[in-house]
Design an enzyme around this catalytic site. Structure first.
Site, PDB file in Angstrom:
ATOM      1  N   SER A 187       0.847  -1.177   0.000  1.00  0.00           N
ATOM      2  CA  SER A 187       0.000   0.000   0.000  1.00  0.00           C
ATOM      3  C   SER A 187       0.892   1.239   0.000  1.00  0.00           C
ATOM      4  CB  SER A 187      -0.944  -0.026   1.209  1.00  0.00           C
ATOM      5  OG  SER A 187      -1.804   1.081   1.211  1.00  0.00           O
ATOM      6  N   SER A 188       0.594   2.223   0.839  1.00  0.00           N
ATOM      7  CA  SER A 188       1.373   3.459   0.895  1.00  0.00           C
ATOM      8  C   SER A 188       0.950   4.255   2.120  1.00  0.00           C
ATOM      9  CB  SER A 188       1.134   4.300  -0.363  1.00  0.00           C
ATOM     10  OG  SER A 188       1.650   5.610  -0.221  1.00  0.00           O
ATOM     11  N   TYR A 193      -5.292   8.099  -5.710  1.00  0.00           N
ATOM     12  CA  TYR A 193      -4.178   7.269  -5.256  1.00  0.00           C
ATOM     13  C   TYR A 193      -4.323   6.930  -3.774  1.00  0.00           C
ATOM     14  CZ  TYR A 193       0.627   5.799  -4.266  1.00  0.00           C
ATOM     15  OH  TYR A 193       1.743   5.093  -3.869  1.00  0.00           O
ATOM     16  N   LYS A 224      -5.181   3.223  -2.017  1.00  0.00           N
ATOM     17  CA  LYS A 224      -4.200   2.628  -1.108  1.00  0.00           C
ATOM     18  C   LYS A 224      -4.838   2.340   0.250  1.00  0.00           C
ATOM     19  CE  LYS A 224      -0.626   2.385  -3.779  1.00  0.00           C
ATOM     20  NZ  LYS A 224      -0.190   1.057  -4.278  1.00  0.00           N
TER      21      LYS A 224
END
Length: 253
Positions: free
Chosen positions: A138-139, A152, A156
């Protein structure tokens, strides 16, 4: 420490460069057999040749992960090639940052749905493994609002929620599921090198947010992924492992 990965079969998407390549390298170094894919055939073949020359048992394929049928075919072919699947690592991102329906669509189809398609195709094989796991990259943009909010960041965050649900639902079958959320990761040809060259002022701002004084590298994130793939992590499931060098300030309770 023996991570008990020898002869385990792991599938990695986005495995020809960056974090994905570092994951493939690390798994292969532990004796795992690895099938990896990426969209660019030239990069896949180059990575496969390098790894094979080093003695790794790997198979690279050019796959557009936005195509669910192509992902399913790749999983089936990988299972046939290696005879089993013990773990999958979903690593591909569209990196679609900014407004507009196209970015939302790309983030949904690539970041989120490729992970869903990978898991669904691999699940029958994972159910036969005695050390099955699912790991999604993920982020930190899914954890807090930053410059990558919108499509985005939302996708995520959805990945973490999806993986948490898998962990709960699949626990009775002995299948673990976790996410890894990296912060800034710098490597040749990567997004942050491109930012550094195209927008040095923004790069300097982003770099300055890192209390370590530097961005991370792919190997550091790959370590987090490989530790979660390892059967030694048998009691770790449903977690989101943040690997950001203290970039984010949120407290995980």
């Amino acid at each position: 420490m023996d991570l008990q990965l020898k002869d385990r079969v792991v599938l990695v998407t986005g495995g020809s460069r960056g974090i994905g390549r570092a994951v493939v390298d690390g798994l292969a170094a532990e004796g795992a057999r690895v099938a990896f894919c990426a969209r660019g055939e030239e990069g896949v073949k180059a990575a496969e040749a390098e790894l094979t020359a080093a003695g790794a048992d790997v198979a690279g394929s050019a796959v557009d992960v936005a195509d669910g049928a192509a992902v399913a075919t790749w999983v089936a072919e990988s299972a046939e090639r290696f005879g089993q699947i013990d773990a999958v690592v979903a690593n591909v991102s569209a990196l679609a940052i900014g407004p507009g329906e196209e970015n939302w669509r790309s983030s949904f189809e690539v970041d989120l749905m490729h992970t869903v398609h990978l898991v669904e195709a691999a699940l029958p094989h994972l159910e036969r493994s005695d050390a099955a796991s699912i790991t999604a990259v993920s982020s930190v943009s899914g954890r807090e609002i930053d410059f990558a909010d919108g499509s985005y960041g939302v996708m995520k965050a959805a990945l973490v929620h999806y993986v948490s649900g898998l962990a709960f639902d699949l626990a009775p079958k002995g299948i673990r599921a976790n996410a890894v959320s990296p912060g800034n990761v710098y490597f040749d040809g990567g997004v942050w090198q491109n930012v550094e060259q195209g927008d040095p002022a923004f790069f300097a701002t982003a770099l300055g947010l890192n209390p370590t004084g530097r961005m991370g590298n792919p190997t550091e994130t790959a370590y987090a992924v490989i530790m979660l793939v390892s059967p030694l992590a048998s009691r770790i499931s449903g977690t989101n492992l943040v690997a950001d060098g203290a970039l984010t300030r949120g407290v995980q309770l």
